[in-house]
Design a protein around this motif. Structure first.
Motif, mmCIF file in Angstrom:
data_model
loop_
_atom_site.group_PDB
_atom_site.id
_atom_site.type_symbol
_atom_site.label_atom_id
_atom_site.label_comp_id
_atom_site.label_asym_id
_atom_site.label_seq_id
_atom_site.Cartn_x
_atom_site.Cartn_y
_atom_site.Cartn_z
ATOM 1 N N LEU A 1 -2.419 -1.952 -8.847
ATOM 2 C CA LEU A 1 -1.815 -0.734 -9.403
ATOM 3 C C LEU A 1 -2.498 -0.243 -10.668
ATOM 4 N N TYR A 2 -2.981 -1.167 -11.480
ATOM 5 C CA TYR A 2 -3.625 -0.726 -12.726
ATOM 6 C C TYR A 2 -4.817 0.178 -12.386
ATOM 7 N N GLU A 3 -5.645 -0.292 -11.458
ATOM 8 C CA GLU A 3 -6.834 0.473 -11.091
ATOM 9 C C GLU A 3 -6.435 1.807 -10.455
ATOM 10 N N LYS A 4 -5.458 1.757 -9.561
ATOM 11 C CA LYS A 4 -5.066 2.978 -8.843
ATOM 12 C C LYS A 4 -4.439 4.007 -9.784
ATOM 13 N N LEU A 5 -3.522 3.565 -10.624
ATOM 14 C CA LEU A 5 -2.825 4.515 -11.502
ATOM 15 C C LEU A 5 -3.709 4.995 -12.643
ATOM 16 N N GLU B 1 -2.813 7.603 -18.200
ATOM 17 C CA GLU B 1 -3.093 6.608 -19.241
ATOM 18 C C GLU B 1 -2.210 5.403 -18.941
ATOM 19 N N VAL B 2 -2.822 4.225 -18.803
ATOM 20 C CA VAL B 2 -2.039 3.030 -18.474
ATOM 21 C C VAL B 2 -2.272 1.955 -19.535
ATOM 22 N N ILE B 3 -1.206 1.492 -20.118
ATOM 23 C CA ILE B 3 -1.268 0.461 -21.170
ATOM 24 C C ILE B 3 -0.877 -0.872 -20.538
ATOM 25 N N TRP B 4 -1.753 -1.873 -20.693
ATOM 26 C CA TRP B 4 -1.423 -3.178 -20.088
ATOM 27 C C TRP B 4 -2.059 -4.288 -20.917
ATOM 28 N N HIS B 5 -1.231 -5.184 -21.388
ATOM 29 C CA HIS B 5 -1.760 -6.281 -22.221
ATOM 30 C C HIS B 5 -2.549 -7.290 -21.399
ATOM 31 N N TRP B 6 -2.462 -7.230 -20.080
ATOM 32 C CA TRP B 6 -3.316 -8.099 -19.253
ATOM 33 C C TRP B 6 -4.762 -7.578 -19.233
ATOM 34 N N VAL B 7 -4.955 -6.332 -19.694
ATOM 35 C CA VAL B 7 -6.298 -5.760 -19.812
ATOM 36 C C VAL B 7 -6.770 -5.851 -21.264
ATOM 37 N N ASN B 8 -5.849 -5.613 -22.189
ATOM 38 C CA ASN B 8 -6.174 -5.674 -23.618
ATOM 39 C C ASN B 8 -5.029 -6.407 -24.319
ATOM 40 N N ASN B 9 -5.171 -7.735 -24.447
ATOM 41 C CA ASN B 9 -4.043 -8.564 -24.886
ATOM 42 C C ASN B 9 -3.936 -8.632 -26.410
ATOM 43 N N THR B 10 -3.369 -7.565 -26.985
ATOM 44 C CA THR B 10 -3.150 -7.549 -28.430
ATOM 45 C C THR B 10 -1.692 -7.195 -28.717
ATOM 46 N N GLU C 1 0.841 -1.206 0.000
ATOM 47 C CA GLU C 1 0.000 0.000 0.000
ATOM 48 C C GLU C 1 0.876 1.256 0.000
ATOM 49 N N ASP C 2 1.942 1.225 0.778
ATOM 50 C CA ASP C 2 2.861 2.380 0.820
ATOM 51 C C ASP C 2 3.529 2.576 -0.542
ATOM 52 N N ALA C 3 3.932 1.473 -1.162
ATOM 53 C CA ALA C 3 4.592 1.565 -2.475
ATOM 54 C C ALA C 3 3.615 2.096 -3.522
ATOM 55 N N ALA C 4 2.363 1.627 -3.463
ATOM 56 C CA ALA C 4 1.356 2.088 -4.423
ATOM 57 C C ALA C 4 1.078 3.583 -4.248
ATOM 58 N N ALA C 5 1.013 4.036 -2.995
ATOM 59 C CA ALA C 5 0.759 5.464 -2.742
ATOM 60 C C ALA C 5 1.910 6.306 -3.287
ATOM 61 N N TYR C 6 3.119 5.845 -3.110
ATOM 62 C CA TYR C 6 4.294 6.560 -3.634
ATOM 63 C C TYR C 6 4.208 6.672 -5.161
ATOM 64 N N LEU C 7 3.860 5.565 -5.820
ATOM 65 C CA LEU C 7 3.793 5.574 -7.290
ATOM 66 C C LEU C 7 2.671 6.487 -7.778
ATOM 67 N N CYS C 8 1.515 6.429 -7.116
ATOM 68 C CA CYS C 8 0.402 7.291 -7.534
ATOM 69 C C CYS C 8 0.788 8.764 -7.402
ATOM 70 N N GLY C 9 1.539 9.097 -6.351
ATOM 71 C CA GLY C 9 1.937 10.482 -6.139
ATOM 72 C C GLY C 9 3.012 10.956 -7.086
ATOM 73 N N SER C 10 3.899 10.063 -7.478
ATOM 74 C CA SER C 10 5.057 10.498 -8.270
ATOM 75 C C SER C 10 4.854 10.369 -9.780
ATOM 76 N N LEU C 11 3.827 9.635 -10.198
ATOM 77 C CA LEU C 11 3.673 9.377 -11.643
ATOM 78 C C LEU C 11 2.467 10.074 -12.252
ATOM 79 N N GLU C 12 1.798 10.911 -11.491
ATOM 80 C CA GLU C 12 0.537 11.521 -11.949
ATOM 81 C C GLU C 12 0.700 12.218 -13.309
ATOM 82 N N GLY C 13 -0.223 11.911 -14.237
ATOM 83 C CA GLY C 13 -0.261 12.584 -15.532
ATOM 84 C C GLY C 13 0.647 11.988 -16.591
#
Ligand code: SF4
Length: 198
Positions: A52-56, A61-70, A24-36
């Motif tokens: 993390l996908y949901e949070k970020l 904009e988050v690209i992830w082939h586990w959400v759209n596997n193409t 949770e601490d690591a996720a909060a750090y990433l959300c704060g430092s990667l915004e936009g």
């Protein structure tokens, strides 16, 4: 997790290093430092367990082939500003080991996004490169093969070891050892004091 040793060795190799007590601490750090920023994820049980996908996605904009596997999604990941992944094995001396079937994760972590962030649970850390390679081959890869429900010898043996197979469904086709950040690349390693991924 020997924070002092990890900080000394990874910093000496040119990596930026941070430590967190919880995911949770690591996720909060990433959300704060990667915004936009335009982000992309490698296939990673660690990132999934962190939600993390949901949070970020709330502010990026988050690209992830586990959400759209193409294939297009995997190609677009190469154009992200920041690429996030974990590793299949990590040495205390400063090595990050990964094994891929298709190579998209290896490619994006080595070339493309100018910033790469590895999120590492304590279960991934081994004392040296040989042990990290052993872990990647005999722990992470069989577990990955199990997740895919493959017909490979490691799955038939319950995911307990690698048989270095020549099976048509083999997923261990490319290996990477990152010993220092690639040229013109910034690499940050987040160590989390929890068991994450496999
Ligand atoms: S090389 Fe084959 S047996 Fe070994 S982990 Fe990979 S898929 Fe399984």
């Amino acid at each position: 997790m020997n924070r002092e040793l990890l900080e000394k060795n990874f910093t000496n190799r040119g990596f930026k290093v941070s430590f967190f007590d919880s995911k949770e601490d690591a996720a909060a750090y990433l959300c704060g430092s990667l915004e936009g920023k335009k982000l992309a994820f490698g296939g990673s049980g660690t990132l999934k367990e962190m939600g993390l996908y949901e949070k970020l996605s709330e502010k990026n904009e988050v690209i992830w082939h586990w959400v759209n596997n193409t294939k297009e999604t995997k190609m677009e990941a190469l154009t992200a500003e920041v690429y996030l992944l974990s590793a299949n094995g990590v040495s205390e001396k400063g090595d990050l080991v990964n094994i891929d079937g298709a190579g998209n994760r290896l490619a994006a972590s080595l070339f493309g996004p100018g910033k790469v962030i590895y999120v590492i649970g304590k279960n991934k850390i081994e004392k040296d490169l040989e042990s990290a390679m052993y872990r990647a081959r005999n722990v992470a890869s069989p577990q990955n093969a199990m997740r895919f429900g493959l017909d490979t010898p490691c799955v038939k043996a319950g995911g307990t070891k690698c048989f270095d197979c020549n099976h048509p469904q083999r997923i261990c086709n490319g290996f990477s050892i990152v010993a220092r950040p690639m040229l013109k690349q910034e690499v940050e390693v987040l160590f989390v004091d929890e068991v994450l991924g496999y």
